[in-house]
Design a protein around this motif. Structure first.
Motif, PDB file in Angstrom:
ATOM      1  N   ASN A   1       0.846  -1.193   0.000  1.00 23.26           N
ATOM      2  CA  ASN A   1       0.000   0.000   0.000  1.00 23.26           C
ATOM      3  C   ASN A   1       0.881   1.242   0.000  1.00 23.26           C
ATOM      4  OD1 ASN A   1       0.662   0.776   2.697  1.00 23.26           O
ATOM      5  ND2 ASN A   1      -0.985  -0.490   3.523  1.00 23.26           N
ATOM      6  N   THR A   2       0.250   2.386  -0.168  1.00 21.31           N
ATOM      7  CA  THR A   2       1.005   3.646  -0.246  1.00 21.31           C
ATOM      8  C   THR A   2       0.591   4.559   0.894  1.00 21.31           C
ATOM      9  OG1 THR A   2      -0.664   4.543  -1.720  1.00 21.31           O
ATOM     10  CG2 THR A   2       1.268   3.594  -2.743  1.00 21.31           C
ATOM     11  N   ASN A   3       0.435   4.004   2.093  1.00 18.46           N
ATOM     12  CA  ASN A   3      -0.091   4.769   3.215  1.00 18.46           C
ATOM     13  C   ASN A   3       0.827   5.905   3.678  1.00 18.46           C
ATOM     14  OD1 ASN A   3      -2.544   3.636   3.516  1.00 18.46           O
ATOM     15  ND2 ASN A   3      -2.042   2.424   5.301  1.00 18.46           N
ATOM     16  N   ASN A   4       0.216   6.880   4.365  1.00 17.42           N
ATOM     17  CA  ASN A   4       0.967   7.934   5.040  1.00 17.42           C
ATOM     18  C   ASN A   4       1.684   7.316   6.238  1.00 17.42           C
ATOM     19  OD1 ASN A   4      -2.085   9.538   4.558  1.00 17.42           O
ATOM     20  ND2 ASN A   4      -0.294  10.009   3.349  1.00 17.42           N
ATOM     21  N   PRO A   5       2.771   7.947   6.685  1.00 19.51           N
ATOM     22  CA  PRO A   5       3.541   7.375   7.814  1.00 19.51           C
ATOM     23  C   PRO A   5       2.653   7.057   9.020  1.00 19.51           C
ATOM     24  CG  PRO A   5       4.686   9.260   6.905  1.00 19.51           C
ATOM     25  CD  PRO A   5       3.380   9.167   6.179  1.00 19.51           C
ATOM     26  N   ASN A   6       1.807   8.023   9.356  1.00 19.38           N
ATOM     27  CA  ASN A   6       0.975   7.901  10.537  1.00 19.38           C
ATOM     28  C   ASN A   6       0.072   6.680  10.497  1.00 19.38           C
ATOM     29  OD1 ASN A   6       0.057   8.910  12.947  1.00 19.38           O
ATOM     30  ND2 ASN A   6      -1.717   9.854  11.963  1.00 19.38           N
ATOM     31  N   GLU A   7      -0.416   6.334   9.290  1.00 23.56           N
ATOM     32  CA  GLU A   7      -1.380   5.243   9.167  1.00 23.56           C
ATOM     33  C   GLU A   7      -0.736   3.879   9.352  1.00 23.56           C
ATOM     34  OE1 GLU A   7      -4.363   7.433   5.959  1.00 23.56           O
ATOM     35  OE2 GLU A   7      -2.633   6.322   5.239  1.00 23.56           O
ATOM     36  N   ASN A   8       0.559   3.782   9.123  1.00 25.93           N
ATOM     37  CA  ASN A   8       1.205   2.481   9.175  1.00 25.93           C
ATOM     38  C   ASN A   8       2.258   2.349  10.272  1.00 25.93           C
ATOM     39  OD1 ASN A   8      -0.248   1.379   7.147  1.00 25.93           O
ATOM     40  ND2 ASN A   8       1.442   1.111   5.723  1.00 25.93           N
ATOM     41  N   ALA A   9       2.528   3.440  10.998  1.00 29.61           N
ATOM     42  CA  ALA A   9       3.623   3.422  11.960  1.00 29.61           C
ATOM     43  C   ALA A   9       3.487   2.280  12.973  1.00 29.61           C
ATOM     44  CB  ALA A   9       3.692   4.766  12.682  1.00 29.61           C
ATOM     45  N   GLY A  10       2.269   2.087  13.485  1.00 33.71           N
ATOM     46  CA  GLY A  10       2.039   1.065  14.498  1.00 33.71           C
ATOM     47  C   GLY A  10       2.402  -0.328  13.997  1.00 33.71           C
ATOM     48  N   GLN A  11       1.950  -0.651  12.778  1.00 31.01           N
ATOM     49  CA  GLN A  11       2.212  -1.982  12.237  1.00 31.01           C
ATOM     50  C   GLN A  11       3.697  -2.149  11.890  1.00 31.01           C
ATOM     51  OE1 GLN A  11       0.116  -4.349  12.219  1.00 31.01           O
ATOM     52  NE2 GLN A  11      -1.907  -3.403  12.326  1.00 31.01           N
ATOM     53  N   TRP A  12       4.343  -1.061  11.530  1.00 27.61           N
ATOM     54  CA  TRP A  12       5.783  -1.133  11.221  1.00 27.61           C
ATOM     55  C   TRP A  12       6.543  -1.436  12.501  1.00 27.61           C
ATOM     56  CZ3 TRP A  12       9.498   3.511  10.092  1.00 27.61           C
ATOM     57  CH2 TRP A  12      10.753   3.010   9.702  1.00 27.61           C
ATOM     58  N   LYS A  13       6.227  -0.675  13.561  1.00 25.71           N
ATOM     59  CA  LYS A  13       6.869  -0.875  14.856  1.00 25.71           C
ATOM     60  C   LYS A  13       6.725  -2.320  15.318  1.00 25.71           C
ATOM     61  CE  LYS A  13       6.296   3.299  17.290  1.00 25.71           C
ATOM     62  NZ  LYS A  13       5.519   4.022  18.294  1.00 25.71           N
ATOM     63  N   ALA A  14       5.554  -2.892  15.056  1.00 24.45           N
ATOM     64  CA  ALA A  14       5.282  -4.260  15.506  1.00 24.45           C
ATOM     65  C   ALA A  14       5.939  -5.287  14.603  1.00 24.45           C
ATOM     66  CB  ALA A  14       3.782  -4.487  15.544  1.00 24.45           C
ATOM     67  N   GLY A  15       6.572  -4.813  13.539  1.00 26.84           N
ATOM     68  CA  GLY A  15       7.293  -5.746  12.676  1.00 26.84           C
ATOM     69  C   GLY A  15       6.406  -6.485  11.692  1.00 26.84           C
ATOM     70  N   ALA A  16       5.186  -6.010  11.462  1.00 28.34           N
ATOM     71  CA  ALA A  16       4.295  -6.703  10.532  1.00 28.34           C
ATOM     72  C   ALA A  16       4.535  -6.260   9.097  1.00 28.34           C
ATOM     73  CB  ALA A  16       2.834  -6.460  10.908  1.00 28.34           C
ATOM     74  N   ILE A  17       4.901  -4.990   8.924  1.00 24.21           N
ATOM     75  CA  ILE A  17       5.102  -4.477   7.577  1.00 24.21           C
ATOM     76  C   ILE A  17       6.382  -3.645   7.566  1.00 24.21           C
ATOM     77  CG2 ILE A  17       2.649  -4.395   7.030  1.00 24.21           C
ATOM     78  CD1 ILE A  17       2.664  -1.472   7.648  1.00 24.21           C
ATOM     79  N   THR A  18       6.851  -3.317   6.360  1.00 14.74           N
ATOM     80  CA  THR A  18       8.089  -2.552   6.267  1.00 14.74           C
ATOM     81  C   THR A  18       8.027  -1.582   5.095  1.00 14.74           C
ATOM     82  OG1 THR A  18      10.485  -2.791   6.341  1.00 14.74           O
ATOM     83  CG2 THR A  18       9.343  -4.211   4.816  1.00 14.74           C
ATOM     84  N   PRO A  19       8.615  -0.388   5.250  1.00 14.41           N
ATOM     85  CA  PRO A  19       8.591   0.574   4.150  1.00 14.41           C
ATOM     86  C   PRO A  19       9.733   0.320   3.172  1.00 14.41           C
ATOM     87  CG  PRO A  19       9.578   1.568   6.088  1.00 14.41           C
ATOM     88  CD  PRO A  19       9.221   0.162   6.474  1.00 14.41           C
ATOM     89  N   LEU A  20       9.472   0.546   1.877  1.00 11.82           N
ATOM     90  CA  LEU A  20      10.528   0.376   0.881  1.00 11.82           C
ATOM     91  C   LEU A  20      11.120   1.720   0.471  1.00 11.82           C
ATOM     92  CD1 LEU A  20       9.048  -2.401  -1.417  1.00 11.82           C
ATOM     93  CD2 LEU A  20      10.736  -2.621   0.402  1.00 11.82           C
TER      94      LEU A  20
END
Lengths: 159, 504, 330
Positions: free
Chosen positions: C200-219
Motif C-alpha cells: 500500500n502507499t499509506n501515510n507514515p501515521n497510518e502504518n507506523a504502528g504496524q511497522w513498529k510491531a514488525g508486521a510491515i516494512t517501508p521500501l
C-alpha cells in the motif's frame, strides 16, 4: 374515510416510484459485470427493479383480493386526530426553517398545549419559552451543539 | 495468567478516587447525551475531547469510555420508553421493549435491558482480558470476502422472521438498500443516486430514518388510536426493580447465547448493530414463545441488549490492537489517542501496558458504575410516562426534530425526518415490516463494498467466497440460516395443505 | 482561464490584505469546518489547530468544530461555497479541495473558495509485508512486472491520492497492479499486515504502528529528500533510513499531500490576512512541531503567492493523471 384498498394501492405506488427512481439513478452508471466485479450502478439498479417488481406484486395482490380489503383504513374521527397532530408538526418544520428551531419550539409547544391540551394561555406560553431556553442552555452552552437559528437570535446577538 | 497479573495492575491504576469520580461524571454525561437522539455518543465524546488534551491519557480515556457506556444505556432508555433508538445498535431493543412499556411494564423492561447490557459488557471484557493476544491475531485474518460473509450471516439470521407478507418484506429491505446506496461510493469514487441535490451528497443518515420511522411514525399511530400512553396509572415502585432482577436468571440461555453472538460479532467486524439484530433473530427462532416476540416478550429485550454491549466492549480490543475503529465513537476516541501522543497498534500493548490495562480495568468498573447509576434513574425515567400526553407528545416531537438537525446540522434533514415519519406510519398500518429496512440501511453499503472489493481482488470470480476455511464456514452457516426457515415452511406447507396463515 | 483570473484576484486580495493587516477581527465564534469524518486525518489536523489556538489564546472568539465529511469532503466545501462572504467559517482539507470537482460532478468550483494556507505536507511511502521477499523497491517492482495484474495495491478510497500515486508508479515503471479501494488508510494498513494485499502507499501515521510491531516494512518514500527524525522505529531502521523512491529506482521525485485551510469566496482580504497570520503563529508553536513529528509529516507553511504556485502545480500534476485514467467526470 379511506379504505384499506386505497391505502394499499397508494403506498405500493409510492414504493414502486422510489424503486423506479433508484433504477433511473443507477442507469447513469454502468450496470454490467466488468472484470472487476459489478459496476457501481449494478447494485442499485437490480435493487430498484426488485422493489418495483415487489410493489407491482403488492398492487396485484391488493386488486385481486379487493373485496377482502374493504375494511376501513382511517375513520373520519381518526383522520381528524392524525391531522390535528400532523398539521402542527408540519407547521413546526416550516417555521423552524424560517425562524429557527428555538422560536419554532416555543411557538409549537405553546400552541399545542393551549389549543389541544386546554391549558391556560399563560401556562402554555411560559412552558414553551422555558423549553426553548432549556434547550438553548443544554445544547448551545453546555454541549456546544449549534441549532438552526433565525432572525430573532441574530437580533439578540446570540450565535 | 500473565494477563491476569496485568489486569490486577490495571485495577490498581483505575481504582483511584479521582478515576472513579471521572467514571461517574462520564456515565452521567453519557446518559444525558444518549437520551437526546442525534446528540449521541460520537457528539458527546468529540465535545469532551478538547477538555482531555491537558489530562493524563489514562484519566482521559476513562472519562471518554465511561461516557460511551452511559450513552449506550441512555440510548436503550429512549428505545424502550418512546420507540426512538438513540444508536443504530439499540433499534432491536424497540421491538419488544416499547410494547412492554406500553403495557405498563416500563420498569421491568428498563431493568432487564440494563442488567443484560451490563452482563453482556462484562462477558465482552472478560473475553478480551483472557484472549487479548489471540483476538488481535484472529482479526487480522479478516479481509473483504470474510467481511461480506459476516454481513451475509447477519442478514441471513434475520431473514424470514415475522409473519409479514414476503412481498412487503422485499419492498422494505430493498428500499433500505437503495437508501444506503445514496451518496459517495467508496469502490468507484463516484456519487450515486444524488440526482444533483447537494443535500444527498453525504447520503441519507440512518439516524434520520430511525427518528422518522420509529419516533414520529409511532407518535402518529398513538394519536390515531386516540390512546394516551398505557400505564400512565401504573405507579412506579422501587420494588419492581428488585423483583425484575430476581427474574433475570430465568433467561440464562438467552443471556449466554446472546453474549456469545455479541462477542463473536465484536471480534469479527460485524459490530454491535449486526450483533443485536442477529441475537434477536436467533432468540426468536429458538424461543418457545415465538408468538410473543414483537408484542412485549422480555426475552426480546434481553437478547439484543446483551449482544449489543458484548459486541461494543469486545470491539474495543481490535480497535486498540489494529487501529481500525469499529464505530463513529471509536473513531473519535482514536483521534483522541493520537492527540494524547499514543499510536493505536499492536505495540500499544507493549509500550503502554499501564494505559491498555488501565483501560480494560476501567471497562469492568465503568460498566458496574453505569449499571448502578442507570438502575437508580429508572423510577425517574419511568415516571416520565405519567406526564400528560398533551405535554410529553409535543416535547417528543421537538426532541425528534432537534435530534434530526443535530445529526449533521442540515436543515434538509428536518423534511427528511418528517417524510420518514409518514412512511413509518403507513408501513406500520399496512403491515410492512420496518426492521428489514433498518438492517439493510445499516449494513447494506458495507456489504456491497465488501462484495465489490472481493470481486476486485478475485478479478470477478465468485470462488473467493469459499477460497479458505474461514470464509467458507461463515458462508455455509449463513446459507443454512437463510434457507432453514424457507425449507421448514415448505415442508410445513406440504405437511398441512390448508395452511392457517393468511397473507395479510 | 478561470483559474488564472482566480489566481490574480486572490493575489490582489492577499497583497492588499497584508498591507491592511490586523484591521479585521472575528466578531462571533469561528466555525472550523472539517471535510472528513471524526477521527480522520483532516479531523486530527483541525483539532490540533483548535487546541493550539485555545492553549495559546491566539484568538478571542471561541471555536466550534463541525464535521462535514460527506461525499469525500465535498459536503464541507459546498457548505463553504454557499457561505460566500462569511468570514467566520474556516474550512480544513487537503488537496481534495481542488481535486474533487474533477472526479465528481459537484456544485462548487475551486475558484469559489479562497486558499488561506497550507500547513504541512503529508508523505506517502511504499509499504510491503515484512516477511515478503523484497529487500528494496526495485526488486518489488521487478516482481510486479514479472506477473502483471496479480499484485494487489491497497489504498484509501477510489480516484483519490492513493490511486493517483499507484497510477503514477505504473506509468513510471511499467508495472501493473490491481488497485483495491478500502474505506480508509487504517483499513488498508491492517489488510497489508494480514497479508490480504501485497502493498500500500499509506501515510507514515497510518502504518507506523504496524511497522513498529514488525508486521510491515517501508521500501521508499515519495519525497524529494529523506524524512526527518533519527530515532529508530524498529531495531534497525528509523524514518530517516528509508530511501527516497528516486534513490530506490522509482523515477517519481515528489508526491505529497498538502494540509490546506480555506475561506469562502467574497470575504474581505483583511480576514484572509488575519487567519493566515494566526495559522502562521500556530505553526511556530512547540505543540505544532510535536504534531508534525509524531505524524512524520513535512513541516511546510505556505501562504500568499507561494501557496498559489504550489496549488497550481499540484493541480496540473494530478489533472494529468486524471485525464489519462479517464476519471474526469463530465
Amino acid at each position: 374515510m379511506i379504505s384499506r384498498y386505497t391505502a394499499e394501492i397508494g403506498t405500493a405506488t409510492l414504493t414502486a416510484g422510489l424503486g423506479l427512481a433508484a433504477v433511473i439513478g443507477a442507469l447513469e452508471f454502468g450496470i454490467g459485470w466488468g472484470d472487476a466485479g459489478p459496476e457501481s450502478g449494478a447494485f442499485p439498479f437490480y435493487i430498484g427493479l426488485l422493489v418495483v417488481a415487489a410493489s407491482i406484486g403488492t398492487l396485484t395482490q391488493a386488486t385481486v383480493g379487493r373485496h377482502g380489503l374493504q375494511s376501513v383504513f382511517l375513520h373520519k374521527e381518526e383522520a381528524k386526530r392524525v391531522a390535528s397532530f400532523f398539521l402542527p408538526m408540519l407547521a413546526f418544520v416550516v417555521v423552524a426553517r424560517l425562524l429557527g428551531l428555538y422560536v419554532a419550539t416555543a411557538l409549537y409547544l405553546a400552541l399545542v398545549m393551549w389549543v389541544q391540551g386546554k391549558y391556560r394561555l399563560v401556562i402554555s406560553v411560559t412552558s414553551g419559552i422555558a423549553a426553548a431556553v432549556i434547550f438553548y442552555f443544554v445544547l448551545e452552552v453546555a454541549f456546544q451543539v449549534p441549532l438552526l437559528k433565525g432572525p430573532l437570535e441574530a437580533a439578540l446577538g446570540l450565535y | 495468567m500473565e494477563n491476569f497479573a496485568s489486569l490486577l495492575h490495571g485495577f490498581g491504576v483505575a481504582l483511584t478516587t479521582y478515576h472513579v469520580m471521572l467514571m461517574m461524571i462520564g456515565v452521567f454525561l453519557g446518559i444525558l447525551v444518549g437520551v437526546l437522539p442525534g446528540l449521541g455518543a460520537p457528539n458527546g465524546v468529540s465535545l469532551l475531547l478538547p477538555l482531555t488534551f491537558t489530562m493524563d491519557p489514562v484519566a482521559a480515556i476513562i472519562l471518554l469510555t465511561s461516557m460511551y457506556w452511559g450513552a449506550l444505556f441512555g440510548g436503550s432508555t429512549t428505545s424502550i420508553l418512546f420507540n426512538i433508538p438513540g444508536e443504530p445498535s439499540s433499534v432491536a431493543t424497540t421491538f419488544d421493549g416499547y410494547p412492554m412499556a406500553r403495557q405498563g411494564q416500563a420498569t421491568q423492561a428498563l431493568t432487564l435491558a440494563f442488567l443484560s447490557a451490563g452482563f453482556g459488557a462484562l462477558v465482552g471484557v472478560i473475553l478480551i482480558t483472557v484472549l487479548s493476544s489471540w483476538v488481535a491475531k484472529f482479526a487480522l485474518r479478516f479481509s473483504s470476502p470474510e467481511y461480506f460473509a459476516v454481513y451475509f450471516l447477519a442478514f441471513a439470521s434475520f431473514i424470514g422472521l415475522g409473519a409479514a407478507s414476503p412481498l412487503k418484506t422485499i419492498v422494505s429491505m430493498g428500499l433500505g438498500f437503495a437508501f444506503a446506496a445514496v451518496g459517495m461510493d467508496t469502490v468507484s469514487g463516484g456519487l450515486r443516486l444524488t440526482y444533483g441535490f447537494n443535500e444527498l451528497l453525504s447520503g441519507i443518515s440512518f439516524l434520520i430514518a430511525v427518528i422518522g420511522l420509529f419516533g414520529i411514525g409511532e407518535l402518529m399511530l398513538t394519536i390515531e388510536e386516540g390512546l394516551r400512553f398505557d400505564g400512565i396509572q401504573a405507579r412506579v415502585k422501587i420494588r419492581d426493580v428488585f423483583k425484575t432482577i430476581a427474574t433475570l436468571p430465568r433467561y440464562w440461555v438467552t443471556l449466554l447465547r446472546s453474549a456469545a453472538v455479541g462477542c463473536w460479532m465484536g471480534i469479527t467486524p460485524g459490530g454491535p448493530t449486526a450483533a443485536s439484530f442477529m441475537s434477536y433473530g436467533l432468540a426468536k427462532r429458538l424461543s418457545r414463545r415465538k408468538e410473543g416476540f414483537g408484542q412485549g416478550e422480555p426475552e426480546g429485550v434481553v437478547a439484543p441488549e446483551t449482544a449489543d454491549h458484548a459486541a461494543g466492549s469486545s470491539a474495543i480490543l481490535p480497535m486498540l490492537a489494529l487501529g481500525v475503529p469499529g464505530s463513529a465513537t471509536a473513531a473519535v476516541m482514536m483521534g483522541g489517542l493520537m492527540i494524547w501522543g499514543l499510536n493505536p497498534g499492536p505495540m500499544l500493548f507493549v509500550e503502554r501496558p499501564d494505559f491498555v490495562w488501565g483501560l480494560i480495568a476501567s471497562m469492568y468498573l465503568g460498566n458496574i458504575v453505569a449499571v448502578l447509576m442507570v438502575l437508580a434513574t429508572i423510577p425517574l425515567f419511568a415516571s416520565i410516562l405519567r406526564i400528560p400526553f398533551a405535554i410529553i407528545g409535543p416535547v417528543i416531537v421537538v426532541v425528534c426534530f432537534i435530534g434530526a438537525y443535530t445529526v449533521a446540522g442540515r436543515p434538509f434533514d428536518l423534511w427528511l425526518a418528517l417524510a420518514f415519519g409518514v412512511v413509518g406510519y403507513l408501513f406500520k398500518k399496512l403491515d410492512y415490516p420496518i426492521a428489514p429496512l433498518v438492517l439493510a440501511m445499516v449494513l447494506g453499503d458495507k456489504a456491497e463494498d465488501a462484495f465489490r472489493q472481493s470481486m476486485i481482488m478475485s478479478r470477478g470470480s465468485l470462488s473467493i467466497f469459499w477460497s479458505n476455511g474461514l470464509v467458507a464456514t461463515l458462508m455455509l452457516i449463513g446459507l443454512a440460516l437463510a434457507l432453514g426457515p424457507l425449507l421448514s415452511t415448505m415442508l410445513g406447507r406440504v405437511g398441512k395443505p390448508k395452511g392457517s396463515s393468511v397473507v395479510a | 482561464m478561470l483559474k488564472i483570473s482566480w489566481l490574480i484576484a486572490t493575489a490582489i486580495a492577499v497583497t492588499y490584505g497584508s498591507m491592511a493587516q490586523a484591521d479585521w477581527k472575528p466578531a462571533k465564534p469561528v466555525e472550523f469546518i472539517v471535510t472528513s469524518a471524526p477521527g480522520g486525518g483532516t479531523d486530527n489536523f483541525a483539532r490540533v489547530v483548535q487546541s493550539i489556538i485555545a492553549k495559546h489564546k491566539l484568538m478571542e472568539q471561541p471555536i466550534v468544530v463541525t464535521n462535514k465529511g460527506g461525499g469525500s469532503g465535498a459536503e464541507g466545501f459546498i457548505y463553504t461555497k454557499v457561505a460566500t462572504g462569511d468570514s467566520h467559517k474556516l474550512t480544513f482539507g487537503t488537496n481534495n479541495a481542488y481535486l474533487l470537482p474533477y472526479v465528481a460532478k459537484l456544485a462548487y468550483k475551486p475558484d469559489e473558495l479562497i486558499p488561506v494556507a497550507a500547513m504541512a505536507l503529508d508523505e506517502f511511502l511504499l509499504w510491503v509485508k515484512a516477511d515478503a521477499p523484497y529487500k528494496d523497491a526495485k526488486s518489488y517492482i521487478e516482481a510486479v512486472k514479472a506477473k502483471p495484474d496479480t499484485f494487489k495495491m491497497g489504498g484509501s478510497q477510489s480516484k483519490d491520492t492513493d490511486q493517483t500515486l499507484t497510477s503514477l508508479i505504473q506509468d513510471a515503471t511499467g508495472a501493473k497492479f490491481i488497485y483495491v479501494p478500502f474505506q480508509g488508510g487504517g483499513a488498508a494498513g491492517v489488510q497489508l499486515a494480514g497479508g490480504h494485499i501485497d502493498s500500500n502507499t499509506n501515510n507514515p501515521n497510518e502504518n507506523a504502528g504496524q511497522w513498529k510491531a514488525g508486521a510491515i516494512t517501508p521500501l521508499c518514500v515519495f519525497s524529494p529528500t529523506r524524512l526527518q527524525g533519527g530515532v529508530k522505529v524498529t531495531a534497525t531502521m528509523g524514518w530517516s533510513d528509508i530511501p527516497t523512491c528516486k534513490e530506490a529506482g522509482i523515477p517519481i521525485d515528489q508526491f505529497q499531500m498538502p494540509r490546506t485551510v480555506w475561506l469562502p469566496g467574497g470575504v474581505p482580504a483583511d480576514a484572509v490576512a488575519f487567519y493566515a497570520d494566526i495559522l502562521k503563529k500556530v505553526s511556530q508553536t512547540p505543540e505544532w512541531k510535536e504534531y508534525i513529528e509524531r505524524t512524520s509529516q513535512t513541516d511546510r507553511f505556505l501562504t500568499g503567492q507561494d501557496l498559489r504556485t504550489f496549488i497550481a502545480s499540484d493541480d496540473a500534476k494530478n489533472r494529468k493523471v486524471f485525464e489519462q485514467e479517464g476519471w474526469i467526470a463530465r
